[in-house]
Design a protein around this motif. Structure first.
Motif, mmCIF file in Angstrom:
data_model
loop_
_atom_site.group_PDB
_atom_site.id
_atom_site.type_symbol
_atom_site.label_atom_id
_atom_site.label_comp_id
_atom_site.label_asym_id
_atom_site.label_seq_id
_atom_site.Cartn_x
_atom_site.Cartn_y
_atom_site.Cartn_z
ATOM 1 N N VAL A 271 34.630 -43.477 57.198
ATOM 2 C CA VAL A 271 34.278 -44.596 56.716
ATOM 3 C C VAL A 271 34.793 -45.807 57.560
ATOM 4 O O VAL A 271 36.017 -45.657 58.266
ATOM 5 C CB VAL A 271 35.013 -45.271 55.250
ATOM 6 C CG1 VAL A 271 36.334 -44.932 55.217
ATOM 7 C CG2 VAL A 271 34.707 -46.586 54.790
ATOM 8 N N LEU B 202 35.347 -49.678 58.549
ATOM 9 C CA LEU B 202 35.683 -50.815 58.181
ATOM 10 C C LEU B 202 35.377 -51.880 59.130
ATOM 11 O O LEU B 202 36.270 -51.951 60.280
ATOM 12 C CB LEU B 202 36.902 -50.854 57.471
ATOM 13 C CG LEU B 202 37.323 -49.621 56.282
ATOM 14 C CD1 LEU B 202 38.604 -49.878 55.821
ATOM 15 C CD2 LEU B 202 35.976 -49.917 55.092
ATOM 16 N N ALA C 51 44.202 -48.480 54.344
ATOM 17 C CA ALA C 51 43.026 -47.915 54.111
ATOM 18 C C ALA C 51 43.269 -46.595 54.250
ATOM 19 O O ALA C 51 42.470 -45.870 53.306
ATOM 20 C CB ALA C 51 41.750 -48.388 55.274
ATOM 21 N N GLU D 18 37.607 -52.903 64.233
ATOM 22 C CA GLU D 18 36.964 -51.802 63.147
ATOM 23 C C GLU D 18 38.186 -50.858 62.808
ATOM 24 O O GLU D 18 39.087 -50.474 63.926
ATOM 25 C CB GLU D 18 36.018 -51.041 63.841
ATOM 26 C CG GLU D 18 34.581 -51.563 63.884
ATOM 27 C CD GLU D 18 33.542 -50.574 64.382
ATOM 28 O OE1 GLU D 18 32.300 -51.029 64.076
ATOM 29 O OE2 GLU D 18 33.790 -49.661 65.042
ATOM 30 N N ALA E 58 34.664 -44.183 49.982
ATOM 31 C CA ALA E 58 34.537 -45.274 50.921
ATOM 32 C C ALA E 58 34.977 -46.900 50.435
ATOM 33 O O ALA E 58 35.799 -47.561 51.007
ATOM 34 C CB ALA E 58 33.087 -45.435 51.484
ATOM 35 N N PRO E 59 34.663 -47.343 49.338
ATOM 36 C CA PRO E 59 35.102 -48.494 48.964
ATOM 37 C C PRO E 59 36.399 -48.596 48.402
ATOM 38 O O PRO E 59 37.150 -49.630 48.498
ATOM 39 C CB PRO E 59 34.163 -48.752 47.762
ATOM 40 C CG PRO E 59 33.146 -47.775 47.190
ATOM 41 C CD PRO E 59 33.536 -46.553 48.231
ATOM 42 N N ALA F 141 37.979 -49.566 51.700
ATOM 43 C CA ALA F 141 37.882 -50.922 51.753
ATOM 44 C C ALA F 141 38.798 -51.967 50.929
ATOM 45 O O ALA F 141 39.394 -52.861 51.497
ATOM 46 C CB ALA F 141 36.524 -51.342 51.409
ATOM 47 N N ILE G 298 37.257 -57.728 54.759
ATOM 48 C CA ILE G 298 36.517 -56.535 55.324
ATOM 49 C C ILE G 298 35.016 -57.151 55.105
ATOM 50 O O ILE G 298 34.599 -57.386 54.010
ATOM 51 C CB ILE G 298 36.624 -55.279 54.400
ATOM 52 C CG1 ILE G 298 38.181 -55.020 54.321
ATOM 53 C CG2 ILE G 298 35.890 -54.166 54.657
ATOM 54 C CD1 ILE G 298 38.933 -54.710 55.460
ATOM 55 N N VAL H 272 31.213 -52.056 55.664
ATOM 56 C CA VAL H 272 31.613 -50.940 55.276
ATOM 57 C C VAL H 272 30.440 -49.906 55.676
ATOM 58 O O VAL H 272 29.366 -50.195 55.311
ATOM 59 C CB VAL H 272 32.190 -50.731 54.026
ATOM 60 C CG1 VAL H 272 32.509 -49.170 53.707
ATOM 61 C CG2 VAL H 272 33.081 -51.658 53.414
#
Length: 95
Positions: free
Chosen positions: A6, A8, A26, A49, A66-67, A70, A79, A82
């Protein structure tokens, strides 16, 4: 088990936030759900990133993780992007 990343894209640090805490936040959030394989920071097109590589059984699980990354990072900074990528040999195409 496949590897995912992932990525970000980090915007402005929140007032009172800590730029150096974005990546660990994260990674810690992802680590609550699965194995974190690696983490790194970089700059692409002038934007910071934060990248967290993790293991997941399939794309659907990875899309749920993934979220979470974030959200963890978002406690410290905005953020603004993504991207989820899955390892395919030496490439990392978008999921």
């Amino acid at each position: 088990m496949p590897s995912y990343r992932v990525v970000l894209t980090v915007g402005r640090v929140h007032p009172g936030g800590n730029a150096q805490a974005v990546l660990p936040a994260a990674a810690n959030a992802v680590g609550e759900l699965t194995t974190v394989e690696a983490k790194s920071v970089g700059v692409r097109q002038g934007r910071a990133e934060a990248t967290v590589r993790f293991a997941a059984t399939d794309d659907e699980i990875a899309k749920q993780i993934a979220p979470v990354a974030a959200q963890g990072a978002g406690a410290h900074a905005e953020i603004i992007g993504v991207a989820l990528r899955r390892q395919a040999g030496t490439r990392w195409p978008l999921v």
